[in-house]
Write a protein that holds these residues in place. Structure first.
Motif, PDB file in Angstrom:
ATOM      1  N   ASP A 249      48.652  55.118   0.559  1.00  0.00           N
ATOM      2  CA  ASP A 249      48.157  56.225  -0.269  1.00  0.00           C
ATOM      3  C   ASP A 249      46.815  56.739   0.241  1.00  0.00           C
ATOM      4  N   LEU A 250      45.974  55.829   0.735  1.00  0.00           N
ATOM      5  CA  LEU A 250      44.621  56.229   1.124  1.00  0.00           C
ATOM      6  C   LEU A 250      44.542  56.881   2.499  1.00  0.00           C
ATOM      7  N   LEU A 251      45.447  56.514   3.398  1.00  0.00           N
ATOM      8  CA  LEU A 251      45.216  56.936   4.781  1.00  0.00           C
ATOM      9  C   LEU A 251      45.325  58.448   4.994  1.00  0.00           C
ATOM     10  N   ALA A 252      46.163  59.125   4.191  1.00  0.00           N
ATOM     11  CA  ALA A 252      46.267  60.583   4.346  1.00  0.00           C
ATOM     12  C   ALA A 252      44.937  61.248   3.983  1.00  0.00           C
ATOM     13  N   SER A 253      44.250  60.709   2.950  1.00  0.00           N
ATOM     14  CA  SER A 253      42.951  61.276   2.571  1.00  0.00           C
ATOM     15  C   SER A 253      41.950  61.118   3.698  1.00  0.00           C
ATOM     16  N   GLU A 254      41.963  59.954   4.343  1.00  0.00           N
ATOM     17  CA  GLU A 254      40.957  59.731   5.385  1.00  0.00           C
ATOM     18  C   GLU A 254      41.205  60.652   6.584  1.00  0.00           C
ATOM     19  N   ALA A 255      42.465  60.928   6.892  1.00  0.00           N
ATOM     20  CA  ALA A 255      42.764  61.883   7.971  1.00  0.00           C
ATOM     21  C   ALA A 255      42.242  63.268   7.597  1.00  0.00           C
ATOM     22  N   ARG A 256      42.419  63.641   6.322  1.00  0.00           N
ATOM     23  CA  ARG A 256      41.918  64.941   5.850  1.00  0.00           C
ATOM     24  C   ARG A 256      40.395  64.969   5.902  1.00  0.00           C
ATOM     25  N   HIS A 257      39.755  63.857   5.532  1.00  0.00           N
ATOM     26  CA  HIS A 257      38.285  63.814   5.562  1.00  0.00           C
ATOM     27  C   HIS A 257      37.768  63.968   6.993  1.00  0.00           C
ATOM     28  N   TYR A 258      38.489  63.394   7.954  1.00  0.00           N
ATOM     29  CA  TYR A 258      38.096  63.576   9.361  1.00  0.00           C
ATOM     30  C   TYR A 258      37.997  65.066   9.678  1.00  0.00           C
ATOM     31  N   ARG A 259      39.036  65.805   9.316  1.00  0.00           N
ATOM     32  CA  ARG A 259      39.045  67.245   9.620  1.00  0.00           C
ATOM     33  C   ARG A 259      37.941  67.967   8.851  1.00  0.00           C
ATOM     34  N   THR A 260      37.726  67.555   7.600  1.00  0.00           N
ATOM     35  CA  THR A 260      36.659  68.175   6.786  1.00  0.00           C
ATOM     36  C   THR A 260      35.303  68.013   7.471  1.00  0.00           C
ATOM     37  N   PHE A 261      35.014  66.813   7.961  1.00  0.00           N
ATOM     38  CA  PHE A 261      33.699  66.584   8.578  1.00  0.00           C
ATOM     39  C   PHE A 261      33.555  67.358   9.895  1.00  0.00           C
ATOM     40  N   VAL A 262      34.637  67.484  10.655  1.00  0.00           N
ATOM     41  CA  VAL A 262      34.537  68.286  11.882  1.00  0.00           C
ATOM     42  C   VAL A 262      34.269  69.752  11.507  1.00  0.00           C
ATOM     43  N   ASP A 263      34.957  70.250  10.490  1.00  0.00           N
ATOM     44  CA  ASP A 263      34.720  71.637  10.034  1.00  0.00           C
ATOM     45  C   ASP A 263      33.277  71.803   9.550  1.00  0.00           C
TER      46      ASP A 263
END
Ligand SMILES: [Fe+2]
Ligand SMILES: [Fe+2]
Length: 202
Positions: free
Chosen positions: A149-163
């Motif tokens: 459940d958590l890993l999809a959020s962390e992948a999204r957070h990666y993209r958020t921080f790059v943006d």
């Protein structure tokens, strides 16, 4: 995966499965640090309302992850305890300090903080994926589901921080990508050096 230049050492998975309690305690601290770091970054970008909004939302989500892991600690009769030494995060900050930035990268210090956060999210995501597979085959189906459940959020957070790094750099995506590549290469070496302890980042 994502921007990572080296996969996690398979010995880390064995160490993690060998001491799931230690992983959970460290993980709870990681989620709390992710929430406080997002708020600290929001305080550093007061002139950009959109970045502040995104970071506050992210902090709330990390806090909800913290609560999920804290509940799991409670179910297992574990207490949070003091935060373990985080050699990985400290190592990343040293890397960012010691790796020369591309010339004319605007807001370099803030960009670096966003990219260090992005790398932590990327590595967490990779390791959660390894935990899902390992826990499932060790008969820990419920815990495997929690990490899934958590890993999809962390992948999204990666993209958020790059943006957010690109925004902080005034839209200069090329220089941010160049910076991210240099930091990711050094992160791979750091991970290979550290990567076999029973903590989320080794
Ligand atoms: Fe999280
Ligand atoms: Fe995250």
């Amino acid at each position: 995966m994502l921007c990572l230049t080296r996969p996690t050492d398979p010995r880390w998975v064995a160490a993690a499965l060998d001491d799931v309690d230690a992983i959970l305690v460290d993980h709870a601290h990681c989620e709390m640090k992710a929430a406080t770091n997002a708020l600290a970054l929001a305080a550093r970008a007061p002139g950009d309302a959109e970045s502040v909004r995104v970071l506050v939302d992210l902090a709330k989500e990390e806090l909800s992850h913290f609560e999920i892991v804290l509940a799991e600690l409670g179910r297992r009769g574990l207490s949070l305890g003091p935060p373990p030494v985080d050699a990985y995060a400290a190592g990343l900050r040293t890397i960012a300090h010691d790796t020369p930035r591309p010339p004319r990268l605007a807001n370099g210090a803030l960009v670096d903080r966003m990219l260090v956060a992005a790398l932590i999210e990327a590595r967490s995501c990779e390791r959660f994926q390894l935990l899902v597979a390992g826990l499932a085959s060790a008969g820990e189906a419920e815990l495997a589901r929690l990490y899934d459940d958590l890993l999809a959020s962390e992948a999204r957070h990666y993209r958020t921080f790059v943006d957010l790094a690109v925004r902080a750099a005034g839209g200069d995506e090329a220089r941010v990508r160049e910076r991210l590549s240099a930091l990711a290469a050094a992160e791979g070496e750091l991970c290979a050096r550290l990567g076999t302890g029973a903590t989320i980042h080794g």
